[in-house]
Design a protein around this motif. Sequence first.
Motif, PDB file in Angstrom:
ATOM      1  N   HIS A   1       0.852  -1.192   0.000  1.00  0.00           N
ATOM      2  CA  HIS A   1       0.000   0.000   0.000  1.00  0.00           C
ATOM      3  C   HIS A   1       0.889   1.243   0.000  1.00  0.00           C
ATOM      4  N   VAL A   2       0.617   2.138  -0.944  1.00  0.00           N
ATOM      5  CA  VAL A   2       1.375   3.378  -1.008  1.00  0.00           C
ATOM      6  C   VAL A   2       0.401   4.540  -1.143  1.00  0.00           C
ATOM      7  N   LEU A   3       0.656   5.582  -0.362  1.00  0.00           N
ATOM      8  CA  LEU A   3      -0.123   6.817  -0.447  1.00  0.00           C
ATOM      9  C   LEU A   3       0.777   7.921  -0.969  1.00  0.00           C
ATOM     10  N   ILE A   4       0.307   8.648  -1.970  1.00  0.00           N
ATOM     11  CA  ILE A   4       0.947   9.908  -2.370  1.00  0.00           C
ATOM     12  C   ILE A   4       0.065  11.009  -1.804  1.00  0.00           C
ATOM     13  N   ILE A   5       0.590  11.717  -0.805  1.00  0.00           N
ATOM     14  CA  ILE A   5      -0.200  12.758  -0.147  1.00  0.00           C
ATOM     15  C   ILE A   5       0.356  14.125  -0.551  1.00  0.00           C
ATOM     16  N   SER A   6      -0.517  15.000  -1.008  1.00  0.00           N
ATOM     17  CA  SER A   6      -0.111  16.361  -1.332  1.00  0.00           C
ATOM     18  C   SER A   6      -0.861  17.341  -0.443  1.00  0.00           C
ATOM     19  N   ILE A   7      -0.104  18.153   0.259  1.00  0.00           N
ATOM     20  CA  ILE A   7      -0.707  19.212   1.072  1.00  0.00           C
ATOM     21  C   ILE A   7      -0.542  20.519   0.293  1.00  0.00           C
ATOM     22  N   ASP A   8      -1.664  21.023  -0.186  1.00  0.00           N
ATOM     23  CA  ASP A   8      -1.674  22.158  -1.110  1.00  0.00           C
ATOM     24  C   ASP A   8      -1.094  23.406  -0.442  1.00  0.00           C
ATOM     25  N   GLY A   9      -0.032  23.937  -1.037  1.00  0.00           N
ATOM     26  CA  GLY A   9       0.543  25.179  -0.516  1.00  0.00           C
ATOM     27  C   GLY A   9       1.366  25.022   0.742  1.00  0.00           C
ATOM     28  N   LEU A  10       1.873  23.828   1.018  1.00  0.00           N
ATOM     29  CA  LEU A  10       2.639  23.597   2.256  1.00  0.00           C
ATOM     30  C   LEU A  10       4.066  24.115   2.103  1.00  0.00           C
ATOM     31  N   ARG A  11       4.407  25.120   2.881  1.00  0.00           N
ATOM     32  CA  ARG A  11       5.783  25.641   2.894  1.00  0.00           C
ATOM     33  C   ARG A  11       6.633  24.815   3.847  1.00  0.00           C
TER      34      ARG A  11
END
Length: 365
Positions: free
Chosen positions: A33-43
């Motif tokens: 199991h693999v998750l690609i997580i993107s947090i929009d605008g994360l500095r």
Amino acid sequence: MLFPSLSLVIALTLSSAVPPQPSESREGSQFDHVLIISIDGLRPEALEPPLVGQLPTLTRLLRGPHTLDARTDADFTITLPNHVAMLTGRPVDGPEGHGWKLNTDPPGATQGGTLHANRGFYVASVFDVAHDAGVSTMVAASKTKFWLLEQSYASKAAQPDRSEPDYGQPKIDVFVFAEAMRDVGHSVADRLRRASGPTLDFVHFAAPDIAGHSYDWIISSESKYFAAIRTVDAALAPILEAIDTTPALCGRTAIILTADHGGGVPRKTHTDATCPLNFRIPFLVWLGADAPASDLIALNPDRPRPARESRVARTDPAQPIRNADAGNLALSLLGLPPIPGSTYGNPRSLRLATPLQTQPEKLTP
Ligand SMILES: [Zn+2]
């Protein structure tokens, strides 16, 4: 808005009569199991002390190979083009680029609203490789513009599965749109708990970007921007809880976490692709075991450690670690080949350990 009266929409694609199962080609892979997580605008500054002390889940995800000095696409620091780069392993522009430069809700699928129609050829994604290998796939997103992925990969626009067994034409099995961060987190956690075979999930959290556009990207524990990051941190918690408490997931689940862009230049936006506040992003890999933190750039000597002000041109032969590395890294963690036509992490994805660490048995006499 595509869904003006709904805050949570789940679309199930009945893509195939063949249930997802580990394909023979994945035998020996470390992760199911693999998750690609993107947090929009994360500095990246939000993940540095002392602020990171208020983010217990992200603190845990920092226990593994990571860098706070990764890069967005070389030419674009806006949302949809960078997410398509993550999922196709391509830059936005140039001969190998995926070519999607719009950052609004896409036109309809029959009005040019697919990546393939826009580019003039089929643009393969991480979903194609995974789904054709029998891996169940999901998109959980909190902006309606991600419908572009559904139109491109979960419909008749997707390429048929030409390998045996045929897992079906649509490459995305579950598409969730949710406005509340906690709904995104819970939908992913629920799906992971129920998984009966390998999975690849792309998970998008919009809240920090939305706060940044309203109140600016203020790196302070008092800011609305940082409060939104805390909301995402809390929404990630049920995902880790599901992994910890489900024997089939524990130790077999990896997480890649990055961002589409930072923000703050011009004020309350992130459109200036030449500004480090916009193009510097984190790139974290959590390998399921709360390993000691390690420097992802040091583990990949072929990838330069760029100066803070350097975004590195797209045509430079030595490319820094970019968010566009996420797709092929996810596939390699699942024991699968890279995305056809991709350039980042192809032919070899990012290295996550030194050769000695990957072969500990050789240390034993
Ligand atoms: Zn934005």
